[in-house]
Scaffold this motif. Structure first.
Motif, PDB file in Angstrom:
ATOM      1  N   HIS A   1       4.300  12.536   1.427  1.00 21.90           N
ATOM      2  CA  HIS A   1       3.609  11.251   1.472  1.00 21.90           C
ATOM      3  C   HIS A   1       2.098  11.444   1.377  1.00 21.90           C
ATOM      4  CE1 HIS A   1       3.939  12.608   5.727  1.00 21.90           C
ATOM      5  NE2 HIS A   1       2.643  12.278   5.726  1.00 21.90           N
ATOM      6  N   ALA A   2       1.431  10.349   1.112  1.00 16.26           N
ATOM      7  CA  ALA A   2      -0.033  10.322   1.147  1.00 16.26           C
ATOM      8  C   ALA A   2      -0.484   9.793   2.500  1.00 16.26           C
ATOM      9  CB  ALA A   2      -0.578   9.432   0.027  1.00 16.26           C
ATOM     10  N   ILE A   3      -1.629  10.263   2.942  1.00 11.33           N
ATOM     11  CA  ILE A   3      -2.231   9.775   4.179  1.00 11.33           C
ATOM     12  C   ILE A   3      -3.548   9.097   3.815  1.00 11.33           C
ATOM     13  CG2 ILE A   3      -3.141  10.394   6.445  1.00 11.33           C
ATOM     14  CD1 ILE A   3      -1.299  12.813   6.427  1.00 11.33           C
ATOM     15  N   ASN A   4      -3.598   7.792   3.970  1.00  7.82           N
ATOM     16  CA  ASN A   4      -4.800   7.028   3.639  1.00  7.82           C
ATOM     17  C   ASN A   4      -5.756   7.013   4.828  1.00  7.82           C
ATOM     18  OD1 ASN A   4      -3.676   6.456   1.153  1.00  7.82           O
ATOM     19  ND2 ASN A   4      -2.769   4.529   1.847  1.00  7.82           N
ATOM     20  N   GLN A   5      -7.002   7.328   4.540  1.00  8.67           N
ATOM     21  CA  GLN A   5      -8.026   7.331   5.582  1.00  8.67           C
ATOM     22  C   GLN A   5      -9.268   6.621   5.033  1.00  8.67           C
ATOM     23  OE1 GLN A   5      -8.239  11.603   6.053  1.00  8.67           O
ATOM     24  NE2 GLN A   5      -6.840  11.575   7.802  1.00  8.67           N
ATOM     25  N   GLY A   6      -9.306   5.301   5.178  1.00 11.88           N
ATOM     26  CA  GLY A   6     -10.420   4.526   4.645  1.00 11.88           C
ATOM     27  C   GLY A   6     -10.434   4.565   3.132  1.00 11.88           C
ATOM     28  N   ASP A   7     -11.506   5.106   2.559  1.00 11.80           N
ATOM     29  CA  ASP A   7     -11.636   5.182   1.112  1.00 11.80           C
ATOM     30  C   ASP A   7     -11.114   6.499   0.544  1.00 11.80           C
ATOM     31  OD1 ASP A   7     -12.798   2.676   1.071  1.00 11.80           O
ATOM     32  OD2 ASP A   7     -14.837   3.481   1.304  1.00 11.80           O
ATOM     33  N   SER A   8     -10.479   7.304   1.354  1.00 11.61           N
ATOM     34  CA  SER A   8      -9.969   8.595   0.891  1.00 11.61           C
ATOM     35  C   SER A   8      -8.475   8.705   1.178  1.00 11.61           C
ATOM     36  CB  SER A   8     -10.720   9.747   1.567  1.00 11.61           C
ATOM     37  OG  SER A   8     -10.478   9.733   2.969  1.00 11.61           O
ATOM     38  N   ALA A   9      -7.847   9.673   0.538  1.00 11.41           N
ATOM     39  CA  ALA A   9      -6.416   9.902   0.734  1.00 11.41           C
ATOM     40  C   ALA A   9      -6.128  11.388   0.601  1.00 11.41           C
ATOM     41  CB  ALA A   9      -5.595   9.101  -0.269  1.00 11.41           C
ATOM     42  N   ARG A  10      -5.132  11.833   1.323  1.00 10.44           N
ATOM     43  CA  ARG A  10      -4.640  13.197   1.224  1.00 10.44           C
ATOM     44  C   ARG A  10      -3.132  13.149   1.062  1.00 10.44           C
ATOM     45  NH1 ARG A  10      -8.174  17.190   2.670  1.00 10.44           N
ATOM     46  NH2 ARG A  10      -6.426  18.650   2.822  1.00 10.44           N
ATOM     47  N   VAL A  11      -2.609  14.125   0.356  1.00  8.82           N
ATOM     48  CA  VAL A  11      -1.165  14.227   0.166  1.00  8.82           C
ATOM     49  C   VAL A  11      -0.650  15.394   1.000  1.00  8.82           C
ATOM     50  CG1 VAL A  11       0.616  14.909  -1.484  1.00  8.82           C
ATOM     51  CG2 VAL A  11      -1.022  13.122  -2.076  1.00  8.82           C
ATOM     52  N   THR A  12       0.410  15.153   1.728  1.00  8.16           N
ATOM     53  CA  THR A  12       1.020  16.194   2.558  1.00  8.16           C
ATOM     54  C   THR A  12       2.463  16.413   2.131  1.00  8.16           C
ATOM     55  OG1 THR A  12      -0.375  15.716   4.470  1.00  8.16           O
ATOM     56  CG2 THR A  12       1.694  16.852   4.899  1.00  8.16           C
ATOM     57  N   LEU A  13       2.805  17.677   1.855  1.00  8.38           N
ATOM     58  CA  LEU A  13       4.173  18.083   1.565  1.00  8.38           C
ATOM     59  C   LEU A  13       4.582  19.113   2.601  1.00  8.38           C
ATOM     60  CD1 LEU A  13       4.133  18.641  -2.328  1.00  8.38           C
ATOM     61  CD2 LEU A  13       4.340  16.503  -1.056  1.00  8.38           C
ATOM     62  N   SER A  14       5.773  18.975   3.138  1.00  3.98           N
ATOM     63  CA  SER A  14       6.255  19.925   4.131  1.00  3.98           C
ATOM     64  C   SER A  14       7.751  20.138   3.933  1.00  3.98           C
ATOM     65  CB  SER A  14       5.982  19.415   5.549  1.00  3.98           C
ATOM     66  OG  SER A  14       6.457  20.330   6.520  1.00  3.98           O
ATOM     67  N   VAL A  15       8.159  21.399   3.858  1.00  7.00           N
ATOM     68  CA  VAL A  15       9.575  21.729   3.729  1.00  7.00           C
ATOM     69  C   VAL A  15       9.905  22.882   4.665  1.00  7.00           C
ATOM     70  CG1 VAL A  15       9.659  21.000   1.314  1.00  7.00           C
ATOM     71  CG2 VAL A  15       9.322  23.423   1.863  1.00  7.00           C
ATOM     72  N   TYR A  16      11.161  22.935   5.054  1.00  9.34           N
ATOM     73  CA  TYR A  16      11.705  24.083   5.775  1.00  9.34           C
ATOM     74  C   TYR A  16      12.642  24.781   4.807  1.00  9.34           C
ATOM     75  CZ  TYR A  16      14.526  26.823   9.030  1.00  9.34           C
ATOM     76  OH  TYR A  16      15.182  27.848   9.664  1.00  9.34           O
ATOM     77  N   GLY A  17      12.431  26.083   4.587  1.00 10.56           N
ATOM     78  CA  GLY A  17      13.199  26.798   3.582  1.00 10.56           C
ATOM     79  C   GLY A  17      14.017  27.926   4.163  1.00 10.56           C
ATOM     80  N   GLN A  18      15.174  28.182   3.536  1.00  8.20           N
ATOM     81  CA  GLN A  18      16.033  29.300   3.886  1.00  8.20           C
ATOM     82  C   GLN A  18      16.486  29.994   2.610  1.00  8.20           C
ATOM     83  OE1 GLN A  18      19.239  27.483   6.156  1.00  8.20           O
ATOM     84  NE2 GLN A  18      18.243  28.019   8.093  1.00  8.20           N
ATOM     85  N   LEU A  19      16.411  31.306   2.587  1.00  5.56           N
ATOM     86  CA  LEU A  19      16.949  32.096   1.485  1.00  5.56           C
ATOM     87  C   LEU A  19      18.274  32.680   1.962  1.00  5.56           C
ATOM     88  CD1 LEU A  19      16.149  32.914  -1.427  1.00  5.56           C
ATOM     89  CD2 LEU A  19      15.377  35.101  -0.473  1.00  5.56           C
ATOM     90  N   VAL A  20      19.355  32.331   1.276  1.00  6.86           N
ATOM     91  CA  VAL A  20      20.704  32.645   1.740  1.00  6.86           C
ATOM     92  C   VAL A  20      21.400  33.575   0.761  1.00  6.86           C
ATOM     93  CG1 VAL A  20      22.949  31.657   2.381  1.00  6.86           C
ATOM     94  CG2 VAL A  20      20.837  30.389   2.859  1.00  6.86           C
ATOM     95  N   ASP A  21      22.075  34.597   1.294  1.00 10.36           N
ATOM     96  CA  ASP A  21      22.930  35.473   0.501  1.00 10.36           C
ATOM     97  C   ASP A  21      24.257  34.748   0.283  1.00 10.36           C
ATOM     98  OD1 ASP A  21      24.990  37.434  -0.147  1.00 10.36           O
ATOM     99  OD2 ASP A  21      23.499  38.968   0.325  1.00 10.36           O
ATOM    100  N   ASN A  22      24.563  34.405  -0.954  1.00 15.14           N
ATOM    101  CA  ASN A  22      25.756  33.593  -1.214  1.00 15.14           C
ATOM    102  C   ASN A  22      27.059  34.331  -0.936  1.00 15.14           C
ATOM    103  OD1 ASN A  22      24.291  31.317  -1.969  1.00 15.14           O
ATOM    104  ND2 ASN A  22      24.141  31.981  -4.104  1.00 15.14           N
ATOM    105  N   ARG A  23      27.043  35.636  -1.024  1.00 13.11           N
ATOM    106  CA  ARG A  23      28.279  36.386  -0.781  1.00 13.11           C
ATOM    107  C   ARG A  23      28.618  36.423   0.699  1.00 13.11           C
ATOM    108  NH1 ARG A  23      29.027  42.102  -3.662  1.00 13.11           N
ATOM    109  NH2 ARG A  23      29.051  40.621  -5.400  1.00 13.11           N
ATOM    110  N   SER A  24      27.652  36.755   1.524  1.00 15.51           N
ATOM    111  CA  SER A  24      27.901  36.872   2.960  1.00 15.51           C
ATOM    112  C   SER A  24      27.559  35.607   3.730  1.00 15.51           C
ATOM    113  CB  SER A  24      27.081  38.039   3.529  1.00 15.51           C
ATOM    114  OG  SER A  24      25.688  37.759   3.436  1.00 15.51           O
ATOM    115  N   GLN A  25      26.848  34.679   3.080  1.00 14.24           N
ATOM    116  CA  GLN A  25      26.351  33.454   3.716  1.00 14.24           C
ATOM    117  C   GLN A  25      25.335  33.747   4.816  1.00 14.24           C
ATOM    118  OE1 GLN A  25      27.056  30.149   2.634  1.00 14.24           O
ATOM    119  NE2 GLN A  25      27.707  31.475   0.961  1.00 14.24           N
TER     120      GLN A  25
END
Length: 208
Positions: free
Chosen positions: A135-159
């Motif tokens: 989302h964007a964060i509006n602050q008066g005449d300015s704006a910032r965009v924030t992206l946030s994710v939680y990631g996992q790298l998974v071995d498909n064979r062993s899970q």
């Protein structure tokens, strides 16, 4: 009731029906379709000296409302979401993030082969993510965009979960116009992709 009275009622009913039909067919201006925005794809990726021999599948990220939609969101207050009117993303946010990450990983050549779900075939590893902010964060005449994710790298064979981490990026927009905000989303996406690629490439060397 006489036959003449019945005929008068029938005639009145027919006249009302015709009048209603004409009113229902009145031509009104068709509202203009909303603008459809494409999530900008990363143009500049950090060079990676390491390259993994495994194949990678990019899973569609998980997301709850309001992120699981095609609406372009702003947060004027920490507890409030608003929607940019007359404009939307070309697809839902999870699909946008999946497509962006798949394109970035392919361009970086960090893995031997990169596919997206639900593409047929198997892959050695999977990148699973959960969207926590988009989302964007509006602050008066300015704006910032924030992206946030939680990631996992998974071995498909062993899970087995090889690595997991949270990633948050924030990028300023030049102004509060939708064009500037969408461009800031693209810049934030590029930064997020770079961080995820570096993390996934070095997962075994420095698991977290």
């Amino acid at each position: 009731m006489s036959r003449s009275v019945i005929q008068k009622f029938k005639a009145a009913g027919i006249a009302l029906a015709i009048s209603g039909s004409m009113a229902a067919c009145t031509v009104f201006p068709v509202p203009e379709a909303p603008r459809v925005m494409v999530f900008p794809t990363p143009h500049t990726l950090n060079g990676n000296t390491a390259s993994r021999s495994e194949s990678l599948r990019i899973d569609t990220p998980m997301a709850s409302d309001p992120y699981n939609s095609s609406r372009i969101l702003a947060k004027p207050l920490p507890w409030e979401f608003r929607v940019y009117g007359g404009v939307r993303w070309r697809d839902t946010v999870p699909i946008l993030v999946r497509d962006m990450l798949a394109g970035a990983f392919r361009a970086s050549a960090s893995f031997q082969h990169v596919v997206m779900d639900p593409a047929p075939g198997s892959a050695d590893l999977s990148l699973s993510t959960e969207i926590n902010a988009f989302h964007a964060i509006n602050q008066g005449d300015s704006a910032r965009v924030t992206l946030s994710v939680y990631g996992q790298l998974v071995d498909n064979r062993s899970q087995a979960i090889l690595c997991s981490n949270s990633f948050t990026v924030s990028t300023p927009a030049e102004d509060t116009s939708i064009e500037a905000v969408v461009l800031a989303f693209g810049n934030a996406g590029e930064q997020l992709a770079n961080e995820l690629i570096a993390w996934a490439t070095n997962c075994n060397a420095n698991p977290s």
